[in-house]
Design a protein around this motif. Structure first.
Motif, PDB file in Angstrom:
ATOM      1  N   ILE A  35       0.843  -1.156   0.026  1.00  0.00           N
ATOM      2  CA  ILE A  35      -0.083  -0.187   0.062  1.00  0.00           C
ATOM      3  C   ILE A  35       0.915   1.211  -0.005  1.00  0.00           C
ATOM      4  CG2 ILE A  35      -1.770   1.400   1.236  1.00  0.00           C
ATOM      5  CD1 ILE A  35      -2.834  -1.075   2.518  1.00  0.00           C
ATOM      6  N   PHE A  36       1.816   1.216   0.787  1.00  0.00           N
ATOM      7  CA  PHE A  36       2.421   2.563   1.385  1.00  0.00           C
ATOM      8  C   PHE A  36       3.911   2.935   0.371  1.00  0.00           C
ATOM      9  CE2 PHE A  36      -0.039   1.548   5.058  1.00  0.00           C
ATOM     10  CZ  PHE A  36      -0.961   2.860   4.947  1.00  0.00           C
ATOM     11  N   HIS A  37       4.249   1.840  -0.343  1.00  0.00           N
ATOM     12  CA  HIS A  37       5.371   2.191  -0.918  1.00  0.00           C
ATOM     13  C   HIS A  37       4.943   2.981  -2.254  1.00  0.00           C
ATOM     14  CE1 HIS A  37       8.738   1.605  -3.952  1.00  0.00           C
ATOM     15  NE2 HIS A  37       9.605   0.920  -2.858  1.00  0.00           N
ATOM     16  N   TYR A  38       6.060   4.247  -2.590  1.00  0.00           N
ATOM     17  CA  TYR A  38       5.541   5.283  -3.706  1.00  0.00           C
ATOM     18  C   TYR A  38       5.195   4.661  -4.803  1.00  0.00           C
ATOM     19  CZ  TYR A  38       6.225   9.560  -1.481  1.00  0.00           C
ATOM     20  OH  TYR A  38       6.057  10.815  -0.697  1.00  0.00           O
ATOM     21  N   GLY A  39       5.764   3.511  -5.296  1.00  0.00           N
ATOM     22  CA  GLY A  39       5.572   2.402  -6.586  1.00  0.00           C
ATOM     23  C   GLY A  39       4.248   2.240  -6.620  1.00  0.00           C
ATOM     24  N   SER A  40       3.741   1.471  -5.448  1.00  0.00           N
ATOM     25  CA  SER A  40       2.140   0.992  -5.193  1.00  0.00           C
ATOM     26  C   SER A  40       1.319   2.009  -5.250  1.00  0.00           C
ATOM     27  CB  SER A  40       2.350   0.361  -3.602  1.00  0.00           C
ATOM     28  OG  SER A  40       3.041  -0.566  -3.744  1.00  0.00           O
ATOM     29  N   LEU A  41       1.522   3.379  -4.550  1.00  0.00           N
ATOM     30  CA  LEU A  41       0.742   4.441  -4.606  1.00  0.00           C
ATOM     31  C   LEU A  41       0.517   4.831  -6.055  1.00  0.00           C
ATOM     32  CD1 LEU A  41       1.920   6.243  -1.465  1.00  0.00           C
ATOM     33  CD2 LEU A  41      -0.331   5.130  -1.702  1.00  0.00           C
ATOM     34  N   ILE A 105      -3.380  12.008  -1.277  1.00  0.00           N
ATOM     35  CA  ILE A 105      -4.299  11.903  -0.298  1.00  0.00           C
ATOM     36  C   ILE A 105      -5.453  10.789  -0.729  1.00  0.00           C
ATOM     37  CG2 ILE A 105      -5.850  12.947   1.146  1.00  0.00           C
ATOM     38  CD1 ILE A 105      -3.107  13.357   2.112  1.00  0.00           C
ATOM     39  N   GLN A 106      -5.999  11.014  -1.728  1.00  0.00           N
ATOM     40  CA  GLN A 106      -7.239  10.264  -2.244  1.00  0.00           C
ATOM     41  C   GLN A 106      -6.885   8.855  -2.461  1.00  0.00           C
ATOM     42  OE1 GLN A 106      -8.178  12.183  -5.819  1.00  0.00           O
ATOM     43  NE2 GLN A 106     -10.089  12.982  -4.728  1.00  0.00           N
ATOM     44  N   THR A 107      -5.296   8.693  -2.913  1.00  0.00           N
ATOM     45  CA  THR A 107      -4.880   7.242  -3.125  1.00  0.00           C
ATOM     46  C   THR A 107      -4.852   6.641  -1.687  1.00  0.00           C
ATOM     47  OG1 THR A 107      -3.936   7.835  -5.302  1.00  0.00           O
ATOM     48  CG2 THR A 107      -3.338   5.865  -4.079  1.00  0.00           C
ATOM     49  N   ILE A 108      -4.147   7.233  -0.832  1.00  0.00           N
ATOM     50  CA  ILE A 108      -3.487   6.758   0.385  1.00  0.00           C
ATOM     51  C   ILE A 108      -5.161   6.308   1.257  1.00  0.00           C
ATOM     52  CG2 ILE A 108      -2.665   7.315   2.822  1.00  0.00           C
ATOM     53  CD1 ILE A 108      -0.539   9.195   1.374  1.00  0.00           C
ATOM     54  N   ALA A 109      -5.888   7.293   1.298  1.00  0.00           N
ATOM     55  CA  ALA A 109      -7.311   7.043   1.935  1.00  0.00           C
ATOM     56  C   ALA A 109      -8.059   5.975   1.264  1.00  0.00           C
ATOM     57  CB  ALA A 109      -8.160   8.376   1.853  1.00  0.00           C
ATOM     58  N   GLY A 110      -7.913   5.838   0.095  1.00  0.00           N
ATOM     59  CA  GLY A 110      -8.809   4.762  -0.676  1.00  0.00           C
ATOM     60  C   GLY A 110      -8.249   3.297  -0.699  1.00  0.00           C
ATOM     61  N   ASN A 111      -6.703   3.224  -0.165  1.00  0.00           N
ATOM     62  CA  ASN A 111      -6.236   1.985   0.080  1.00  0.00           C
ATOM     63  C   ASN A 111      -5.817   1.850   1.226  1.00  0.00           C
ATOM     64  OD1 ASN A 111      -5.723   0.884  -3.218  1.00  0.00           O
ATOM     65  ND2 ASN A 111      -5.291   3.199  -3.224  1.00  0.00           N
ATOM     66  N   HIS A 112      -5.880   2.606   2.070  1.00  0.00           N
ATOM     67  CA  HIS A 112      -5.581   2.502   3.412  1.00  0.00           C
ATOM     68  C   HIS A 112      -6.326   1.298   4.278  1.00  0.00           C
ATOM     69  CE1 HIS A 112      -4.388   3.734   7.593  1.00  0.00           C
ATOM     70  NE2 HIS A 112      -3.800   4.473   7.377  1.00  0.00           N
ATOM     71  N   PRO A 113      -5.812   0.391   5.133  1.00  0.00           N
ATOM     72  CA  PRO A 113      -6.481  -0.354   6.192  1.00  0.00           C
ATOM     73  C   PRO A 113      -7.654   0.240   6.746  1.00  0.00           C
ATOM     74  CG  PRO A 113      -4.121  -0.722   6.187  1.00  0.00           C
ATOM     75  CD  PRO A 113      -4.324   0.458   5.683  1.00  0.00           C
ATOM     76  N   GLY A 114      -8.896  -0.270   6.607  1.00  0.00           N
ATOM     77  CA  GLY A 114      -9.981   0.369   7.004  1.00  0.00           C
ATOM     78  C   GLY A 114     -10.135   0.490   8.630  1.00  0.00           C
ATOM     79  N   VAL A 115      -9.435  -0.409   9.321  1.00  0.00           N
ATOM     80  CA  VAL A 115      -9.632  -0.405  10.817  1.00  0.00           C
ATOM     81  C   VAL A 115      -8.486  -0.890  11.320  1.00  0.00           C
ATOM     82  CG1 VAL A 115     -12.098  -0.315  11.252  1.00  0.00           C
ATOM     83  CG2 VAL A 115     -10.970  -2.250  10.987  1.00  0.00           C
ATOM     84  N   LEU A 205      -4.121  11.957   7.460  1.00  0.00           N
ATOM     85  CA  LEU A 205      -5.271  11.587   7.028  1.00  0.00           C
ATOM     86  C   LEU A 205      -6.278  12.172   7.998  1.00  0.00           C
ATOM     87  CD1 LEU A 205      -5.375   8.142   5.571  1.00  0.00           C
ATOM     88  CD2 LEU A 205      -5.473  10.421   4.357  1.00  0.00           C
ATOM     89  N   HIS A 206      -6.146  12.141   9.245  1.00  0.00           N
ATOM     90  CA  HIS A 206      -6.865  12.666  10.407  1.00  0.00           C
ATOM     91  C   HIS A 206      -6.815  13.859  10.868  1.00  0.00           C
ATOM     92  CE1 HIS A 206      -3.427  11.504  12.551  1.00  0.00           C
ATOM     93  NE2 HIS A 206      -4.071  11.724  13.844  1.00  0.00           N
ATOM     94  N   LEU A 207      -5.981  14.832  10.134  1.00  0.00           N
ATOM     95  CA  LEU A 207      -5.822  16.167  10.472  1.00  0.00           C
ATOM     96  C   LEU A 207      -6.615  17.241   9.373  1.00  0.00           C
ATOM     97  CD1 LEU A 207      -2.215  16.250  11.610  1.00  0.00           C
ATOM     98  CD2 LEU A 207      -4.307  15.906  13.061  1.00  0.00           C
ATOM     99  N   PHE A 208      -7.349  18.243   9.752  1.00  0.00           N
ATOM    100  CA  PHE A 208      -7.908  19.110   8.752  1.00  0.00           C
ATOM    101  C   PHE A 208      -7.709  20.346   9.171  1.00  0.00           C
ATOM    102  CE2 PHE A 208      -9.600  14.823   7.731  1.00  0.00           C
ATOM    103  CZ  PHE A 208     -10.106  14.890   6.534  1.00  0.00           C
ATOM    104  N   ASP A 209      -7.620  21.341   8.047  1.00  0.00           N
ATOM    105  CA  ASP A 209      -7.541  22.741   8.296  1.00  0.00           C
ATOM    106  C   ASP A 209      -8.887  23.230   8.000  1.00  0.00           C
ATOM    107  OD1 ASP A 209      -6.964  25.629   8.570  1.00  0.00           O
ATOM    108  OD2 ASP A 209      -5.352  25.389   7.333  1.00  0.00           O
ATOM    109  N   SER A 210      -9.705  23.723   9.026  1.00  0.00           N
ATOM    110  CA  SER A 210     -10.858  24.307   8.633  1.00  0.00           C
ATOM    111  C   SER A 210     -10.765  25.781   8.401  1.00  0.00           C
ATOM    112  CB  SER A 210     -11.884  24.111  10.062  1.00  0.00           C
ATOM    113  OG  SER A 210     -11.444  24.984  11.110  1.00  0.00           O
TER     114      SER A 210
END
Length: 266
Positions: A35-41, A105-115, A205-210
């Protein structure tokens, strides 16, 4: 000079009263290289919205998103010196640099382990043992990664294998004074930074600038897995904090003065 092993680095730093750790992408790759290797992303990323940006990777001979982003931003800065009428190209480079941040960010979130249970307890506890050299002895941990693996490891403290491993996990976030019952916590400013032991230097992924405050999404506040919260926010065009800029002179002197001790980079 031969590369020092981790065991040798720990032994060499024993003379100091605390150790500090800088985590790079290898930390995440060691857990889930698929998942997290740049080639995989890169292989899983969707460049259909800016196909020219995909060519940047080919031109640079890399699959490193941050290298491509920096190249586009730097090119946009220097192009005016060589092309008098290049405003359109400059705007497109800047637009695509921003688009690549969103794609990553979309790719990491889309392929990240869910839980967290999708990762073996044994891996979490091996990781907690590793982090104990720093967070159980007064040190600091700085991460450059956007995923949730470090955060999950710090929260995963119900040891199924024996004696608990106590780790500091203060990251400078706490209750929103104006809304203490909110389903998120907020950055506490200088006061929080002074006591923080874990630092997400590039965002996560869990930090957001409002706009008015920096929010941290949590499971315990909302009862929804963090990856689901991040994916829902992205679907609503709210993107996690992403920091791709910065230079070492901006950090080094004050960082060294504040933390002291011995540093290890992995």
């Amino acid at each position: 000079m031969p590369l020092m092993t981790f065991e040798a680095a720990i032994a060499d730093s024993a003379a100091f009263n605390k150790r500090h750790l800088l985590l790079g992408n290898g930390f995440s790759i060691a857990c889930r290289a698929d998942i997290f290797h740049y080639g995989s992303l890169f292989a899983q990323a969707d460049f259909s919205g800016c196909p020219e940006a995909e060519q940047v990777f080919a031109s640079l001979g890399t699959q490193d998103f941050e290298a491509a982003i920096r190249a586009l931003e730097n090119a946009a800065l220097i192009l005016p010196a060589y092309v008098a009428d290049g405003a359109g190209a400059i705007a497109k480079m800047q637009e695509h640099a921003s688009a690549l941040k969103e794609i990553l960010i979309q790719t990491i979130a889309g392929n990240h382990p869910g839980v967290p249970p999708e990762i073996d307890d044994a891996k979490f506890w091996a990781c907690r043992t590793f982090l104990s050299h720093f967070l159980a002895t007064g040190g600091q941990v700085f991460t450059l990664n956007y995923d949730l693996l470090l955060y999950w490891t710090l929260m995963h403290d119900d040891n199924p294998f024996g004696a608990p491993i106590e780790l500091a996990k203060n990251d400078g976030f706490g209750n929103d004074e104006d809304d203490p019952d909110a389903d998120y916590v907020v950055w506490q400013g200088e006061v929080g930074a002074h006591d923080a032991r874990v630092h997400f230097l590039h965002g996560a992924l869990h930090l957001f600038d409002s706009g008015s405050e920096l929010k941290k999404y949590t499971w315990v506040r909302k009862g929804v897995p963090l990856v689901e919260q991040a994916r829902a926010a992205i679907d609503a065009n709210a993107y996690p904090l992403f920091v791709a800029e910065g230079t070492s002179p901006a950090y080094s002197p004050r960082w060294a003065e504040r933390v002291g001790g011995s540093g290890i980079s992995l």
